[in-house]
Design an enzyme around this catalytic site. Structure first.
Site, PDB file in Angstrom:
ATOM      1  N   ASP A  16      43.450  38.721  18.328  1.00 10.18           N
ATOM      2  CA  ASP A  16      42.634  38.440  16.928  1.00 10.18           C
ATOM      3  C   ASP A  16      42.981  39.448  15.772  1.00 10.18           C
ATOM      4  O   ASP A  16      43.063  40.460  15.981  1.00 10.18           O
ATOM      5  CB  ASP A  16      41.112  38.310  17.281  1.00 10.18           C
ATOM      6  N   ASN A  18      45.202  39.062  12.774  1.00  8.68           N
ATOM      7  CA  ASN A  18      46.471  38.729  12.278  1.00  8.68           C
ATOM      8  C   ASN A  18      46.149  38.471  10.763  1.00  8.68           C
ATOM      9  O   ASN A  18      46.839  39.013   9.969  1.00  8.68           O
ATOM     10  CB  ASN A  18      47.286  37.579  12.887  1.00  8.68           C
ATOM     11  N   ARG A  20      43.532  39.138   8.887  1.00 12.49           N
ATOM     12  CA  ARG A  20      42.864  40.282   8.231  1.00 12.49           C
ATOM     13  C   ARG A  20      44.002  41.349   8.060  1.00 12.49           C
ATOM     14  O   ARG A  20      44.264  41.718   7.086  1.00 12.49           O
ATOM     15  CB  ARG A  20      41.794  40.772   8.968  1.00 12.49           C
ATOM     16  N   HIS A  33      50.918  36.878  11.763  1.00 10.12           N
ATOM     17  CA  HIS A  33      51.428  36.248  12.860  1.00 10.12           C
ATOM     18  C   HIS A  33      52.539  36.848  13.552  1.00 10.12           C
ATOM     19  O   HIS A  33      52.651  37.252  14.542  1.00 10.12           O
ATOM     20  CB  HIS A  33      51.283  34.683  13.060  1.00 10.12           C
ATOM     21  N   TRP A  65      44.326  23.690  15.159  1.00 10.82           N
ATOM     22  CA  TRP A  65      44.865  22.693  14.497  1.00 10.82           C
ATOM     23  C   TRP A  65      44.231  22.552  12.981  1.00 10.82           C
ATOM     24  O   TRP A  65      44.752  21.801  12.359  1.00 10.82           O
ATOM     25  CB  TRP A  65      44.993  21.394  15.482  1.00 10.82           C
ATOM     26  N   LEU A 127      55.859  40.240  36.525  1.00 11.67           N
ATOM     27  CA  LEU A 127      54.667  39.786  36.266  1.00 11.67           C
ATOM     28  C   LEU A 127      54.748  38.288  35.460  1.00 11.67           C
ATOM     29  O   LEU A 127      55.844  37.913  35.090  1.00 11.67           O
ATOM     30  CB  LEU A 127      53.721  40.923  35.199  1.00 11.67           C
ATOM     31  N   ARG A 184      39.393  41.491  23.514  1.00  9.44           N
ATOM     32  CA  ARG A 184      39.674  40.764  22.342  1.00  9.44           C
ATOM     33  C   ARG A 184      39.847  41.766  21.212  1.00  9.44           C
ATOM     34  O   ARG A 184      38.641  42.596  21.118  1.00  9.44           O
ATOM     35  CB  ARG A 184      38.437  39.921  21.875  1.00  9.44           C
ATOM     36  N   SER A 192      35.010  32.542  22.264  1.00 12.36           N
ATOM     37  CA  SER A 192      35.990  31.534  21.443  1.00 12.36           C
ATOM     38  C   SER A 192      36.523  30.352  22.296  1.00 12.36           C
ATOM     39  O   SER A 192      37.439  30.157  22.079  1.00 12.36           O
ATOM     40  CB  SER A 192      36.778  31.869  20.329  1.00 12.36           C
ATOM     41  N   GLU A 203      35.607  41.689  33.103  1.00 10.11           N
ATOM     42  CA  GLU A 203      34.958  42.760  32.377  1.00 10.11           C
ATOM     43  C   GLU A 203      35.527  42.371  30.995  1.00 10.11           C
ATOM     44  O   GLU A 203      36.587  41.858  30.926  1.00 10.11           O
ATOM     45  CB  GLU A 203      35.466  44.363  32.820  1.00 10.11           C
TER      46      GLU A 203
HETATM   47  C1  FPP Z   1      44.279  34.958  15.805  1.00 10.46           C
HETATM   48  O1  FPP Z   1      44.185  35.930  14.487  1.00 10.46           O
HETATM   49  C2  FPP Z   1      45.773  34.835  15.995  1.00 10.46           C
HETATM   50  C3  FPP Z   1      46.442  33.413  16.347  1.00 10.46           C
HETATM   51  C4  FPP Z   1      45.680  32.305  16.075  1.00 10.46           C
HETATM   52  C5  FPP Z   1      47.895  33.549  16.628  1.00 10.46           C
HETATM   53  C6  FPP Z   1      48.402  34.291  17.699  1.00 10.46           C
HETATM   54  C7  FPP Z   1      49.737  34.337  17.539  1.00 10.46           C
HETATM   55  C8  FPP Z   1      50.434  35.281  17.577  1.00 10.46           C
HETATM   56  C9  FPP Z   1      49.895  36.720  17.973  1.00 10.46           C
HETATM   57  C10 FPP Z   1      52.049  35.438  17.416  1.00 10.46           C
HETATM   58  C11 FPP Z   1      52.854  35.745  18.390  1.00 10.46           C
HETATM   59  C12 FPP Z   1      52.475  34.985  20.027  1.00 10.46           C
HETATM   60  C13 FPP Z   1      53.394  34.805  20.696  1.00 10.46           C
HETATM   61  C14 FPP Z   1      52.932  34.188  21.985  1.00 10.46           C
HETATM   62  C15 FPP Z   1      54.772  34.643  20.527  1.00 10.46           C
HETATM   63  P1  FPP Z   1      43.716  35.107  12.992  1.00 10.46           P
HETATM   64  O2  FPP Z   1      44.616  34.478  12.474  1.00 10.46           O
HETATM   65  O3  FPP Z   1      42.460  34.315  13.524  1.00 10.46           O
HETATM   66  O4  FPP Z   1      43.347  36.624  12.319  1.00 10.46           O
HETATM   67  P2  FPP Z   1      41.981  36.644  11.338  1.00 10.46           P
HETATM   68  O5  FPP Z   1      40.670  36.486  12.373  1.00 10.46           O
HETATM   69  O6  FPP Z   1      42.068  38.152  11.017  1.00 10.46           O
HETATM   70  O7  FPP Z   1      42.170  35.650  10.459  1.00 10.46           O
END
Ligand code: FPP
Length: 237
Positions: A16, A18, A20, A33, A65, A127, A184, A192, A203
């Site tokens: 979580d 990305n 921000r 992302h 989505w 893994l 998280r 979520s 944990e």
């Molecule tokens: C949540 O942050 C993140 C996502 C919904 C996308 C996660 C995807 C990646 C990290 C891309 C790389 C992954 C792979 C498997 C190649 P957010 O957008 O909800 O952040 P925010 O809460 O700050 O807006």
């Protein structure tokens, strides 16, 4: 307890922050992302170094989505690109890629790329990387209940025979052990709709770091914190 026992066998991460991170750096959300791919590599390196056998990443929820279509499209493209670009290195490291979630909603192209990553990395022994894609726990449990109901209707199982094991075996996660540690990032403290059934005895660790800034050291800190926890599984010592 031996040191070996104190290493989580299965770590699951809600990646979580990305969006921000992008905002803080004056970038578009999709760039946040894209910046989230390197921490995936870092987590894999750290997990392999610790001997963690399963790493689950919450990459796209059924709720995602509802985001603007440009962001959803960028994420789909990023998943396709990443699985293609990373597959040779994943094979080299012995990482087996698997998915949980309902992939039938993805475009044929995305489904093809995901299936290729699974096929090409199959048999990796270091893994298992489990990508949660179009995943949510309630959706997973609903699909499992439908499957069990169909078996009951066909007379294959009596309602009274349905056990926790029956339900666990009908979930997408059936082949994997429950997560020992759920992380998280970004300081948010919620699940979520992630692994609700499987998290019964997990944990939790909620570091403040935003996902694009997550490093091997942050993964190490999570494992070290886990080693200090006293897991009793409802029992007394
Ligand atoms: C949540 O942050 C993140 C996502 C919904 C996308 C996660 C995807 C990646 C990290 C891309 C790389 C992954 C792979 C498997 C190649 P957010 O957008 O909800 O952040 P925010 O809460 O700050 O807006």
């Amino acid at each position: 307890m031996s040191e070996q026992k104190r290493i989580p066998q299965h770590v699951a991460i809600i990646m979580d922050g990305n969006g921000r991170w992008a905002g803080l750096h004056g970038k578009e959300r999709y760039e946040g992302h894209a910046a989230g791919v390197e921490p995936v590599r870092a987590s894999l390196r750290a997990a392999a170094r610790w001997g963690v056998k399963y790493l689950t990443l919450y990459a796209f929820s059924t709720e995602n989505w509802g985001r603007p279509s440009a962001e959803v499209d960028a994420l789909m493209e990023l998943f396709c690109q990443s699985v293609v670009n990373e597959t040779p290195e994943l094979i080299r490291q012995g990482v087996e890629v698997r998915m949980i979630g309902d992939r039938s909603r993805f475009s044929e192209k995305v489904q093809k790329y995901l299936a290729q990553a699974e096929e090409r990395t199959a048999g990796g022994k270091t893994l298992t990387l489990i990508l949660a894609l179009n995943y949510s726990s309630r959706d997973e449990i609903t699909r499992a209940v439908r499957q069990i109901a169909r078996r009951a209707e066909a007379g294959e199982i009596a309602p009274g025979e349905i056990s926790e094991a029956t339900i666990g075996a009908a979930l997408d996660t059936a082949p994997y052990p429950d997560p020992d540690l759920i992380v998280r990032t970004s300081g948010e403290q919620r699940l979520s709709n992630f692994l609700l059934w499987q998290a019964s005895y997990a944990e939790f660790w909620f570091p403040e770091v935003l996902w694009p800034d997550f490093t091997e050291r942050d993964f190490d800190a999570a494992v070290e914190e886990y080693a200090r926890r006293d897991r009793r599984f409802g029992l007394v010592k």
